[in-house]
Motif scaffolding. Sequence first.
Motif, mmCIF file in Angstrom:
data_model
loop_
_atom_site.group_PDB
_atom_site.id
_atom_site.type_symbol
_atom_site.label_atom_id
_atom_site.label_comp_id
_atom_site.label_asym_id
_atom_site.label_seq_id
_atom_site.Cartn_x
_atom_site.Cartn_y
_atom_site.Cartn_z
ATOM 1 N N GLY A 481 0.805 -1.283 0.090
ATOM 2 C CA GLY A 481 0.029 -0.106 0.129
ATOM 3 C C GLY A 481 0.895 1.358 0.031
ATOM 4 N N VAL A 497 -0.713 1.991 5.144
ATOM 5 C CA VAL A 497 -1.995 1.205 4.835
ATOM 6 C C VAL A 497 -1.646 0.010 3.541
ATOM 7 C CG1 VAL A 497 -4.428 1.332 3.811
ATOM 8 C CG2 VAL A 497 -3.355 3.040 4.986
ATOM 9 N N GLY A 499 -2.871 -4.404 2.676
ATOM 10 C CA GLY A 499 -3.642 -5.386 2.573
ATOM 11 C C GLY A 499 -3.549 -6.624 1.666
ATOM 12 N N TYR A 504 -8.602 -8.088 2.966
ATOM 13 C CA TYR A 504 -8.159 -7.724 4.410
ATOM 14 C C TYR A 504 -7.357 -6.743 4.534
ATOM 15 C CZ TYR A 504 -10.892 -12.145 5.362
ATOM 16 O OH TYR A 504 -11.991 -12.969 5.682
ATOM 17 N N PHE A 505 -7.511 -5.750 5.121
ATOM 18 C CA PHE A 505 -6.624 -4.284 5.209
ATOM 19 C C PHE A 505 -6.178 -4.246 6.658
ATOM 20 C CE2 PHE A 505 -9.642 -3.985 1.681
ATOM 21 C CZ PHE A 505 -9.073 -3.633 0.715
ATOM 22 N N THR A 507 -3.371 -1.378 9.156
ATOM 23 C CA THR A 507 -2.748 -0.091 9.139
ATOM 24 C C THR A 507 -1.240 -0.657 9.945
ATOM 25 O OG1 THR A 507 -3.743 0.721 11.190
ATOM 26 C CG2 THR A 507 -4.505 1.477 8.972
ATOM 27 N N VAL A 538 -8.657 -7.485 -4.796
ATOM 28 C CA VAL A 538 -7.848 -6.429 -4.666
ATOM 29 C C VAL A 538 -6.691 -6.726 -5.756
ATOM 30 C CG1 VAL A 538 -6.471 -5.112 -3.060
ATOM 31 C CG2 VAL A 538 -8.827 -6.096 -2.405
ATOM 32 N N PHE A 541 -3.289 -0.552 -4.895
ATOM 33 C CA PHE A 541 -3.310 0.592 -4.334
ATOM 34 C C PHE A 541 -3.031 1.859 -5.079
ATOM 35 C CE2 PHE A 541 -3.594 -2.434 -0.971
ATOM 36 C CZ PHE A 541 -4.305 -2.149 0.223
ATOM 37 N N ILE A 551 -8.142 2.149 -3.673
ATOM 38 C CA ILE A 551 -7.947 0.799 -3.648
ATOM 39 C C ILE A 551 -8.426 0.234 -4.950
ATOM 40 C CG2 ILE A 551 -8.653 -1.544 -2.535
ATOM 41 C CD1 ILE A 551 -8.629 -0.054 -0.091
#
Length: 684
Positions: A481, A497, A499, A504-505, A507, A538, A541, A551
Amino acid sequence: MRPHRSALLLLALTLLQCEAKFGERSESRGRRRCLNGAPPRRSRRRDHAGTEGCRGLYPRLSCCSRADSRQGLLLHGEPKLYSVTNNTECGKLLEEIKCAYCSPQAQGLFHAPERGEVAERELMLPVLCRDYCKEFYYTCRGHITGFLQTTADEFCFYYARKDGGICFPDFQRKQVRGPASNYLDQMEDYVKADEINRKHKHNYFCLQEVVRGLRQPVGAVHCGDGSRRLFILEKEGYVKIFTPEGELMKEPFLDIHKVVQSGIKGGDERGLLSLAFHPNYKRNGKLYVSYTTNLERWASGPHDHILRVVEYTVSRKNANQVDMRTGRVFLEVAELHRKHLGGQLLFGPAGYLFIFLGDGMITLDDMEEMDGLSDFTGSVLRINVDTDLCSAPYSIPRTNPHFNSTNQPPEIFAHGLHNPGRCAVDLHPRDENINLTILCSDLNAKNRSSARIIQILKGKDYESEPSLFEFKLSSSNMVGGFLYRGCQSERLYGSYVFGDRNGYFFTFNQHPVTKVWQEKPLTLGNSGSCRGFFSGHVLGFGEDELGEIYILTSSKSMTQSHSGKLYKIVDPKRPLMPEECKRPIYPAEPLTSDCLRQCRNGHCTPTGKCCCNHGWEGEFCRTAKCEPVCRHGGVCVRPNKCLCKKGYLGQQCEQVDRNIRRVARAVYGDSSVNRILDAGLMTS
């Protein structure tokens, strides 16, 4: 007075009856009503875990009992519609749509009239949200015979919500993430995600859909020229511009799909990999692209494709298009496999270009058969593109750890990577004394079933170097990210950030006092306060010029070629655009540097020097070179091409035109021939 009082009493009773009747009517149209008008049942907490089918989607309130919650309460419905039971994307969509009968808002979803007389057409499907309606249409039109024999617009005219009310699946229920957005065979993951969401409500953010209709988007970057344009990368080899006015331009900014070798199967990472704009792009117009390709001159040898890094320059006439004639190849690496490629490009604060390469799943035996370029695999390269050397596309920074080494290529900054995801560099640290911070997600060197977050430092070997954080890898790879340095969210500021592909993300933050890195789950779009529905696989980013993070997702099914979407992370606790976050937008203007305007037969370096092509010389490459030089007063007009005076011939004007000399001798005499020829007009 008594008749008057009795009339008032009768009127009051009538009003109460009307109010009760109206209340029942409005309540029947409320959000929490089953099809028969009864309120949904409330389940106990001990019944939440381990539930199957529809009760996994509605664990708190449901209109279905435990007995019929496995298949959904299909009271009515067209048999043809629900006949798709195979393990396809359409079948899994229909399995979830069946559960709409168990929804606490079933009456609102199916528009049940007051007396319970439900129209047959309306009971086939619930009222669908606009984006979900088209997704369902394009996914199932080839699977349901005779049902979807209309256009998408006609189908959604009957089944999509038009007034902004409640629609499927945009209602309060458990968030279903990633490519499993319609899979009912992964309820354990859903329950686990719900527990995480309840535990970390303070780390909750929304996702705002910005663009749809993209084709396998893998990244989004900005150029830093003040125009606030967002450049979206599509895997097949296109770069498209999303304007700050919300328009996706039809003409691509860069189109290299003819040379890009892109993979379509799951896990195949080949294609357009990365794009990085030069820090001084507003003045020099330089950008750098990495992609996979396969050319004839590389046809021999043990490799599957070539990973290439190329420099381009934007057009002098159109700021929204790249001049394809300016392409210069920087680097080519032969790779054996289609996974663990890496290929990301980014500029650090010092202006050096970093190139992140995966190990390509190459073993030691493979490396013995490859050429010297394979030494770059699994490494982080650092090069200086701001060079005036016309003989080389880049120079090596003297601070590179292997600058004078004979064992390692001098480009290598660090090595030992396996499958790096999106890496992020902190260009705006809070403390100016902090060293360069580059964070990457990668596979664990010792345990391939786990992932790690590493900080890239000069000269480190990450085969043995401890990581900042390790966690068990899910069924898909980490995407990586950005480090958030935007203005919209104060809570997210300074966080890395990242994932995985399943949605599933997390920080990753460094404590300001202890300097210890801490990881927290990041909940995105899982509440009624966030409008919209996040779904998809996904892929990457993005980051805009204001530091906000995006995203990029796409359907896992390759049949949905234009199902890619771009979402923006939004903090629900602040306005979408606070006043202190607003910045002026400047129009994108063509380049005006002296080198780009005057350099005709060469290319401009990022520092503004005109490097001449072979056969040209001078400050702006406008003087042609002829070797040997032109004779008898001839002028060199093109490389090794002389424009001769009248009376001379040959490539260097070394021959005398005997026909002209013979005519001149007959007319003027021998003594005047040379004088006349020297004063004559030049001709080719």
